[in-house]
Design an enzyme around this catalytic site. Structure first.
Site, PDB file in Angstrom:
ATOM      1  N   SER A  51       0.868  -1.177   0.000  1.00  0.00           N
ATOM      2  CA  SER A  51       0.000   0.000   0.000  1.00  0.00           C
ATOM      3  C   SER A  51       0.898   1.218   0.000  1.00  0.00           C
ATOM      4  CB  SER A  51      -0.893   0.019   1.240  1.00  0.00           C
ATOM      5  OG  SER A  51      -1.715   1.163   1.259  1.00  0.00           O
ATOM      6  N   ARG A 299      -0.225  -4.018  -7.155  1.00  0.00           N
ATOM      7  CA  ARG A 299      -1.439  -4.725  -6.753  1.00  0.00           C
ATOM      8  C   ARG A 299      -2.651  -3.971  -7.293  1.00  0.00           C
ATOM      9  NH1 ARG A 299      -3.652  -4.089  -0.774  1.00  0.00           N
ATOM     10  NH2 ARG A 299      -5.550  -4.408  -1.991  1.00  0.00           N
ATOM     11  N   THR A 335      -7.190   1.196   4.709  1.00  0.00           N
ATOM     12  CA  THR A 335      -6.730   0.397   5.844  1.00  0.00           C
ATOM     13  C   THR A 335      -7.664   0.554   7.035  1.00  0.00           C
ATOM     14  OG1 THR A 335      -4.420   0.560   5.127  1.00  0.00           O
ATOM     15  CG2 THR A 335      -4.820  -0.021   7.423  1.00  0.00           C
ATOM     16  N   CYS A 491      -0.049  -5.929 -17.538  1.00  0.00           N
ATOM     17  CA  CYS A 491       0.673  -6.688 -16.516  1.00  0.00           C
ATOM     18  C   CYS A 491       1.947  -5.949 -16.131  1.00  0.00           C
ATOM     19  CB  CYS A 491       1.019  -8.081 -17.015  1.00  0.00           C
ATOM     20  SG  CYS A 491       2.050  -9.010 -15.851  1.00  0.00           S
ATOM     21  N   CYS A 515       4.900 -13.512 -11.640  1.00  0.00           N
ATOM     22  CA  CYS A 515       3.646 -12.921 -11.164  1.00  0.00           C
ATOM     23  C   CYS A 515       3.790 -12.352  -9.757  1.00  0.00           C
ATOM     24  CB  CYS A 515       2.550 -13.985 -11.185  1.00  0.00           C
ATOM     25  SG  CYS A 515       0.966 -13.425 -10.564  1.00  0.00           S
ATOM     26  N   CYS A 518      -0.909  -9.305  -8.542  1.00  0.00           N
ATOM     27  CA  CYS A 518      -1.677  -8.060  -8.550  1.00  0.00           C
ATOM     28  C   CYS A 518      -3.116  -8.284  -8.988  1.00  0.00           C
ATOM     29  CB  CYS A 518      -0.995  -7.013  -9.418  1.00  0.00           C
ATOM     30  SG  CYS A 518      -1.175  -7.279 -11.196  1.00  0.00           S
ATOM     31  N   CYS A 521      -4.731  -9.086 -14.546  1.00  0.00           N
ATOM     32  CA  CYS A 521      -5.129  -9.896 -15.700  1.00  0.00           C
ATOM     33  C   CYS A 521      -6.520 -10.484 -15.506  1.00  0.00           C
ATOM     34  CB  CYS A 521      -4.111 -11.004 -15.949  1.00  0.00           C
ATOM     35  SG  CYS A 521      -3.781 -12.068 -14.521  1.00  0.00           S
TER      36      CYS A 521
END
Length: 546
Positions: A51, A299, A335, A491, A515, A518, A521
């Site tokens: 984050s 992400r 959060t 991506c 990968c 995130c 895709c």
């Protein structure tokens, strides 16, 4: 007969993020003898947490009032300077504070690593008797005969790509619970199964998303101002929505990143390349010159807010945190709302268990949310994203600002605007203009593979591919032929490639070992032809200080 062993708990929580950990702590605070287990697919708590982050401590103040005196790392850097820039290609305009609603001024907030906060919360939870199992992904939902959720099963370990058992094969474990909380984060792969089974989103809008790409930099001390928070909009985005952030955190380090809403239409757009371009702006260069990039990650972000929050409960379980989508988009904060949702679900579960109930629906959690400050906060900003989407960055920002001011003063708009699925927004290549991105300079801008290296991403190479393309022919005829292969651009980790060789049909290559989890895709593929499932536990990124 199943070869899997089973373990019983009162409450099982999938995901050791801020929501899952807050739920576990709250349960133990109210009922120390209640057994609680948390499964975490990352190699350790915090390994997959990413984050910005500027954090409103409102929920943490409720959960652990003396956290500032207990060595919590979040307390290190309070925000003391809040700036919002509107950027052109070579300059910027600093938006005056008085033009923005007070809740966007970041008064009383802190900037730091959400991963480190989760590690600290995990320590608090374990000290109270919560069992946390990192490196084990929840791969399957278990059901009772009456259809209620019974718990989850972890994935088998030691499965080869061809499906055979390797020498280190170990079957998964069944975790049975009276109540199961799903705190998987954005686009949870189990939550995707729960939603249609229990019609959880029958009365809500589709969830919409952004992708956030983040880097950490060590910069010279004379360029560092601990507690300074900068957000920007405008350049380099033109026909897409989003913005950037740059937070001066502890130890002469800045966290910076770029967010692109995934409702963009041009298949040639690359969110990764937009971040790299943004760092070449003269004002950003002033901050980064002489510095060194030390970490990278990405992400997806749940952007739908109020109108996209699904029904939160079903027999035997609940959705908490980002898997339900409690982000406040204009504040860029989720959060505090995620933590509060975990606490509300915990309160409902304790009430049910105290009454001798199990596997029923925690209706008190749903009503608790609807009467909470989460609900009020998200309601105030519910039209911000749709207004910007409909009217563009300039007029949309102006209209959404007026909307927030009015809502904040209790003048409620008599409408709630709708969201539309992100994957339907892409234009076909015939209607789109290619974007030429500059080559990385190796100083401020970089390529994807060197970036993924900094994420410490690792997957066992000989395991089933966790990025499942349902129909390869459709991928070629549509994703490649009609949409120009947008997966190679959206991506942020170089997972997808279209290999073109003379005299041969283009071949789709999936570099699943790259990968970073995130989920972009799974969200943005124009045909919803890619399904992200959890790989073997412990795989993926290992984020330090993110």
């Amino acid at each position: 007969m199943s070869e899997r062993e089973s373990m019983p708990y009162d409450v099982v929580i999938v995901g050791a993020g801020p929501a899952g950990l807050s739920a576990a702590i709250r349960i133990k605070q109210k009922s120390p003898d209640t057994s609680v287990c948390i499964l975490e697919k990352g190699s350790e708590v915090g390994a997959h947490i990413l984050s910005g982050a500027v954090i409103d401590p409102k929920a943490l103040d409720e959960l652990i009032p003396d956290w500032r005196d207990q060595g919590c790392p979040l307390a290190e850097v309070p925000v003391n300077d809040n700036q919002h820039w509107v950027m052109t290609k070579t300059g910027k305009f600093n938006v005056p504070h008085f033009l923005t609603p007070g809740f966007m001024h970041n008064k009383g907030t802190y900037t730091g690593s959400l991963g480190n906060l989760c590690r600290w919360l995990a320590g608090q939870a374990e000290n109270m008797g919560v069992e946390i199992f990192p490196g084990f992904s929840a791969a399957e939902i278990l059901y009772n005969d009456d259809g209620s959720v019974k718990g989850v099963a972890t994935g088998d370990m030691g499965i080869a790509r061809d499906g055979s058992h390797k020498a280190d094969y170990m079957p998964g474990m069944e975790l049975h619970a009276k109540y199961t909380f799903f705190a998987e984060g954005v686009r949870g792969h189990l939550t995707k199964q729960l939603k249609p089974k229990f019609a959880l989103d029958a009365n809500s809008d589709p969830q919409v998303y952004g992708i956030g790409i983040k880097e950490l930099w060590d910069i010279p001390p004379e360029q560092h101002h601990a507690g300074r928070v900068i957000h920007s909009q405008g350049w380099p985005l033109s026909d897409a929505n989003g913005g950037a952030f740059l937070y001066h955190q502890a130890n002469n380090q800045v966290a910076l990143g770029f967010v692109v809403w995934l409702n963009y239409s041009n298949p040639y757009l690359s969110p990764f390349e937009e971040l790299q371009r943004w760092k070449t702006h003269p004002e950003i260069k002033k901050i980064l010159t002489g510095g060194k990039r030390v970490s990278y990650g990405a992400r997806a972000i749940s952007d739908g807010g109020f109108q996209s929050v699904p029904k939160l409960t079903f027999p035997g379980g609940a959705l908490i945190g980002c898997t339900a989508g409690f982000l406040n988009v204009p504040r860029i904060k989720g959060t505090h709302t995620s933590m509060k949702s975990g606490m509300l679900a915990a309160d409902a579960a304790i009430e049910a268990l105290s009454a001798g109930r199990e596997h029923d629906e925690l209706v008190a959690y749903q009503s608790g949310y609807e009467n909470s400050w989460i609900y009020k906060e998200l309601s105030i900003v519910r039209n911000v994203l749709p207004l910007v989407e409909k009217y563009g960055n300039f007029w949309g920002t102006m209209l959404s600002g007026m909307n927030m001011w009015l809502e904040n003063f209790g003048i409620k708009m008599p409408f709630t605007m709708k969201h539309h699925p992100d994957h339907k927004a892409l234009k076909k290549k015939a209607a789109a203009t290619p974007i030429e991105y500059p080559k990385p300079d190796g100083v401020f801008s970089f390529d994807r593979l060197s970036s993924v290296f900094l994420s410490n991403t690792n997957h066992a190479e000989d395991q089933p591919v966790h990025l499942q393309v349902k129909n390869l022919e459709l991928q070629k005829s549509s994703e490649f032929d009609e949409f120009a292969g947008p997966s190679t651009r959206y991506c942020p980790a170089g997972v997808y490639e279209w290999i073109e060789e003379a005299g041969k049909e283009p071949r789709y290559q999936i570099n699943s070992q790259n990968c970073v989890h995130c989920k972009t895709c799974d969200i943005k593929d124009p045909n919803q032809n890619i399904n992200w499932v959890s790989p073997e536990g412990g795989g993926g990124p290992n984020y330090p200080n993110m």
